[in-house]
Every structure is written in structure tokens, then in C-alpha cells.
Design a protein around this motif. Sequence first.
Motif, PDB file in Angstrom:
ATOM      1  N   ILE A 247      26.719  69.924  60.171  1.00  0.00           N
ATOM      2  CA  ILE A 247      26.283  68.579  60.530  1.00  0.00           C
ATOM      3  C   ILE A 247      26.746  68.196  61.923  1.00  0.00           C
ATOM      4  O   ILE A 247      26.133  67.349  62.601  1.00  0.00           O
ATOM      5  N   ALA A 248      27.811  68.821  62.404  1.00  0.00           N
ATOM      6  CA  ALA A 248      28.330  68.510  63.739  1.00  0.00           C
ATOM      7  C   ALA A 248      27.312  68.782  64.836  1.00  0.00           C
ATOM      8  O   ALA A 248      27.379  68.189  65.921  1.00  0.00           O
ATOM      9  N   TYR A 249      26.339  69.639  64.575  1.00  0.00           N
ATOM     10  CA  TYR A 249      25.347  69.992  65.593  1.00  0.00           C
ATOM     11  C   TYR A 249      24.135  69.062  65.575  1.00  0.00           C
ATOM     12  O   TYR A 249      23.276  69.155  66.454  1.00  0.00           O
ATOM     13  N   GLN A 250      24.063  68.160  64.592  1.00  0.00           N
ATOM     14  CA  GLN A 250      23.017  67.135  64.543  1.00  0.00           C
ATOM     15  C   GLN A 250      21.622  67.733  64.748  1.00  0.00           C
ATOM     16  O   GLN A 250      20.817  67.247  65.556  1.00  0.00           O
ATOM     17  N   SER A 251      21.322  68.794  64.031  1.00  0.00           N
ATOM     18  CA  SER A 251      20.049  69.490  64.235  1.00  0.00           C
ATOM     19  C   SER A 251      19.282  69.710  62.933  1.00  0.00           C
ATOM     20  O   SER A 251      18.445  70.599  62.845  1.00  0.00           O
ATOM     21  N   ASP A 252      19.535  68.888  61.925  1.00  0.00           N
ATOM     22  CA  ASP A 252      18.842  69.042  60.650  1.00  0.00           C
ATOM     23  C   ASP A 252      17.348  68.733  60.778  1.00  0.00           C
ATOM     24  O   ASP A 252      16.958  67.775  61.456  1.00  0.00           O
ATOM     25  N   VAL A 253      16.523  69.537  60.126  1.00  0.00           N
ATOM     26  CA  VAL A 253      15.121  69.186  59.942  1.00  0.00           C
ATOM     27  C   VAL A 253      15.060  68.037  58.948  1.00  0.00           C
ATOM     28  O   VAL A 253      15.700  68.067  57.899  1.00  0.00           O
ATOM     29  N   GLU A 254      14.306  67.014  59.285  1.00  0.00           N
ATOM     30  CA  GLU A 254      14.111  65.875  58.406  1.00  0.00           C
ATOM     31  C   GLU A 254      12.626  65.527  58.373  1.00  0.00           C
ATOM     32  O   GLU A 254      11.880  65.886  59.286  1.00  0.00           O
TER      33      GLU A 254
END
Length: 263
Positions: A247-254
Motif C-alpha cells: 500500500i505504501a506505493y499507492q498503485s492499487d488498481v481500483e
Amino acid sequence: MKRIFGNERINFNKKGKYQLHVSSEGVSYESENGKKSLNIKFADVGSIIVPSYLNSNSHYTVIFRNHEGKNMEEIDTDVENVGYKFNNMWETKSILIAFAENKLTEVFPDNLDTLDLQIGFSLKEKEIRLKEGALVGSKHQVKLSDIKRVKCLSNGTLSNLLIYQKEKGGFFDKPDMKILLNELTLPIFEAVMAKNNGKGIDFNMGNGFDQNTSEYIIERYMNSTFFMNTDGSVTDDWHRIAYEHIIAYQSDVEIPENTAFLE
């Protein structure tokens, strides 16, 4: 696991080019000129290959292979930046995350010892499976519980995870097994390392050229939702280690709210 594509899908509409639909069960693709129309079910897919995904910033060819490692179909993705969270990889990463969610199932990562899943091929090992809590190839077999380290090694084209059963290596730090990095192996071994040593995969090695580390791979393949509960909470300690790392990379697909069709 909290599945992003559980009951929803993402629809991409590239006017004059194609329509792409990504769901929990597969991918459909229709070119605007009508020359190409595909409906690909993840149940029929053994692996997905994106040859230029780690050394290019736009326009990828996504190759779907069957369970015998033979090419089924291919499509072009991310032919234009869409101006959203992932300008140059949103379509491609959506396909990879949906495929991984389908294969790993909602029980992941608590099903590491019960998953029976093809996770890659190599010239040396042939088919590589995760079976009965072990990584199984034609020449080597390594129990997940015996793995002490996993290193990511990427040169931008062929990228691998190096599997070690020793805490520290000597002058010749030879891995016990090597497996291709992909959308399945990354969350699996991130979970294994969080459970076994509380640290996750080692992404400290760069490619010797333009990347000082391999952390950019996390942004292209990983979602923190792999390590959430189905309701979005995170409870177990080792789940949280993996979750906080990603989560630290803030790169989740949403799937954006109120965005049923992206143009």
C-alpha cells in the motif's frame, strides 16, 4: 483477499480503436473496425505474458497462453494514456490483477498450503506448480515453509524471483530455485516471505541501467487488496506486513466510482 473484480468490471472504450472489458471471469475485446473480436475466459488461461511491460511506458501486447504454455490469443493494450491513475498501464494492470484474483481466489493468502496452481514455466523446470505447500518443478522442489529469502532480479525483459532456503548466502549465493516473475508469483511469494520472515520480497536490486531498485515492479503487478480480508479489513500480523509493504506505493488498481465506461 478483497477482490476488486468480484462483482464489477472495468470497461475501456478507445474510440476509433477498440473496446476492452475486464471482469472477474475474463476479458473481452472488440476492435472498432470489426476485424478482431475476442472473449477470453480465465478458466482456459494458464498464464499471461506481456513482453515489454517492464521496459516500456506505453502500448503493450498481452499474450494469453493455455495450460500447456501455448499461445491462445493476443491483444494490444494501453495504446493511449487515459489521464487517470495509471496513465500508461491501467488496462494492462487491470487484466493482470483480475487474472490473479481469479486464480488465487478470495481465500488467499490463507490458502498457500492448499493451492494447486500452475504459476509458471522455465526451460529447466518445465511446468512449475504450487502444490501441497511446495513449489514443484521437474528438477527441484522447495517447501514454502523452508523458504528464507526471495530476491527480485529484473533486467527489464526477463525478470525472475530467486528462491533461497538459507538465511544468508556465501560468495556464491546460488538460489535453490528460480521462477519467472509474474502476476501470480509476486503476491504468492510476498505472502510467503511476510509469513516466514516478516519482511516480504527483497526488491533492492536494480537492473544495472535506469532503475536502482526493482520497486517499480510492485507498481505494475501488485495490489494491496491481495492481503486484505473480503470486507477490506486487515487482521493477521503477517497479512498486515504484506499489505503495508504494497500500500505504501499507492498503485492499487481500483474501479472508479460512477465511471462505468472510460473514454
